[in-house]
Design a protein around this motif. Structure first.
Motif, PDB file in Angstrom:
ATOM      1  N   ALA A 191      -3.155  -9.634   9.943  1.00  0.00           N
ATOM      2  CA  ALA A 191      -1.980  -8.966  10.502  1.00  0.00           C
ATOM      3  C   ALA A 191      -0.742  -9.434   9.747  1.00  0.00           C
ATOM      4  O   ALA A 191      -0.740 -10.510   9.144  1.00  0.00           O
ATOM      5  N   PRO A 192       0.342  -8.640   9.748  1.00  0.00           N
ATOM      6  CA  PRO A 192       1.569  -9.066   9.058  1.00  0.00           C
ATOM      7  C   PRO A 192       2.122 -10.352   9.669  1.00  0.00           C
ATOM      8  O   PRO A 192       2.120 -10.523  10.877  1.00  0.00           O
ATOM      9  N   MET A 193       2.608 -11.239   8.800  1.00  0.00           N
ATOM     10  CA  MET A 193       3.231 -12.483   9.235  1.00  0.00           C
ATOM     11  C   MET A 193       4.645 -12.535   8.676  1.00  0.00           C
ATOM     12  O   MET A 193       4.834 -12.697   7.472  1.00  0.00           O
ATOM     13  N   ASP A 217       1.207  -2.371  -9.901  1.00  0.00           N
ATOM     14  CA  ASP A 217      -0.113  -2.695 -10.436  1.00  0.00           C
ATOM     15  C   ASP A 217      -0.797  -3.848  -9.705  1.00  0.00           C
ATOM     16  O   ASP A 217      -2.019  -3.996  -9.805  1.00  0.00           O
ATOM     17  N   ASP A 218      -0.029  -4.643  -8.988  1.00  0.00           N
ATOM     18  CA  ASP A 218      -0.580  -5.863  -8.384  1.00  0.00           C
ATOM     19  C   ASP A 218      -0.666  -5.846  -6.868  1.00  0.00           C
ATOM     20  O   ASP A 218      -1.444  -6.614  -6.298  1.00  0.00           O
ATOM     21  N   ILE A 219       0.131  -5.014  -6.199  1.00  0.00           N
ATOM     22  CA  ILE A 219       0.297  -5.120  -4.741  1.00  0.00           C
ATOM     23  C   ILE A 219       0.001  -3.806  -4.040  1.00  0.00           C
ATOM     24  O   ILE A 219       0.437  -2.734  -4.475  1.00  0.00           O
ATOM     25  N   VAL A 220      -0.727  -3.911  -2.939  1.00  0.00           N
ATOM     26  CA  VAL A 220      -1.000  -2.795  -2.036  1.00  0.00           C
ATOM     27  C   VAL A 220      -0.584  -3.216  -0.633  1.00  0.00           C
ATOM     28  O   VAL A 220      -0.848  -4.349  -0.216  1.00  0.00           O
ATOM     29  N   LEU A 221       0.063  -2.312   0.087  1.00  0.00           N
ATOM     30  CA  LEU A 221       0.546  -2.601   1.436  1.00  0.00           C
ATOM     31  C   LEU A 221      -0.288  -1.865   2.476  1.00  0.00           C
ATOM     32  O   LEU A 221      -0.725  -0.742   2.252  1.00  0.00           O
ATOM     33  N   THR A 222      -0.464  -2.511   3.613  1.00  0.00           N
ATOM     34  CA  THR A 222      -1.150  -1.869   4.732  1.00  0.00           C
ATOM     35  C   THR A 222      -0.624  -2.465   6.034  1.00  0.00           C
ATOM     36  O   THR A 222      -0.047  -3.556   6.050  1.00  0.00           O
ATOM     37  N   ASP A 223      -0.824  -1.750   7.141  1.00  0.00           N
ATOM     38  CA  ASP A 223      -0.352  -2.233   8.444  1.00  0.00           C
ATOM     39  C   ASP A 223      -1.146  -3.432   8.935  1.00  0.00           C
ATOM     40  O   ASP A 223      -0.632  -4.251   9.699  1.00  0.00           O
ATOM     41  N   GLY A 224      -2.398  -3.522   8.527  1.00  0.00           N
ATOM     42  CA  GLY A 224      -3.265  -4.606   8.965  1.00  0.00           C
ATOM     43  C   GLY A 224      -4.696  -4.286   8.574  1.00  0.00           C
ATOM     44  O   GLY A 224      -5.031  -3.132   8.282  1.00  0.00           O
TER      45      GLY A 224
END
Length: 216
Positions: A147-149, A196-203
């Motif tokens: 989960a996001p911190m 190229d390095d980072i992917v974001l998601t809600d959890g």
């Protein structure tokens, strides 16, 4: 004042802004734009304004994280007389981590937000992603998920190596979790590729996680 030439931002007439003593494309020394001390000060301010406290500095941020570039430059000028529009652009265009982006009259951070935004990047097509953690965290995350911190999104890495690099900032012996993106996307989860390095998601729920086992 000591100037670190390795991090100084300069501009090559042919290839644009770069960091270091010479243009990586042609070797020219280019024109001085921003020294390392001011780059650090401006970088901290921009990070705060575009990721954490836009309201506090007088910016209005839309749902996708964009703010008005002209207004940001006016605010910068009032705080730092040396912080010109060109120097802001040079900081962004020379940044190998691609933290920010400019679109027309707007600017935003690509990732790292603690404010509530709804970013609109495209879905990644990578079948697996990676998340580096300390050894003490592994069992808990396999049980509860990620989960996001202190941030709006969970930040995943596109490679095992990048996950190790990110986690090594916080722990000496990182463990890497693998995320089954294909299966998660089939079940409705979303994963946004921001660079190229980072992917974001809600959890990430625990059923999509496994430990990457490295053979000795």
């Amino acid at each position: 004042m000591h100037l670190n030439l390795d991090s100084m931002i300069r501009k090559c007439n042919e290839h644009g802004y770069f960091r270091g003593e010479s243009c990586p494309d042609c070797g020219e020394s280019g024109r001085y734009v921003l020294d390392d001390e001011r780059e650090e000060r401006l970088g901290r301010f921009i990070s705060g304004a575009l990721r954490h406290f836009p309201d506090d500095v007088g910016l209005t941020m839309d749902e996708q994280g964009w703010v008005n570039m002209d207004l940001l430059c006016d605010i910068m000028d009032r705080r730092y007389k040396w912080a010109t529009r060109e120097r802001l652009i040079s900081l962004i265009e020379s940044d190998l981590k691609t933290r920010y982006e400019i679109k027309g009259s707007k600017i935003r951070a690509r990732y790292g937000h603690s404010v509530n935004v709804e970013l609109d990047y495209l879905e990644t097509e990578l079948p697996y992603l990676y998340y580096g953690v300390s050894q003490e965290e592994v069992d808990m995350l396999l049980d509860t998920g990620i989960a996001p911190m202190r941030q709006r999104y969970v930040h995943l890495s596109t490679s095992y190596g990048k996950a190790i690099e990110s986690a090594s900032v916080h722990t000496e012996n990182p463990v890497v979790l693998e995320v089954d993106v294909d299966e998660a996307q089939n079940n409705g989860l979303h994963f946004m590729l921001v660079n190229d390095d980072i992917v974001l998601t809600d959890g990430v729920p625990p059923e999509y996680l496994s430990v990457v086992e490295i053979e000795e």
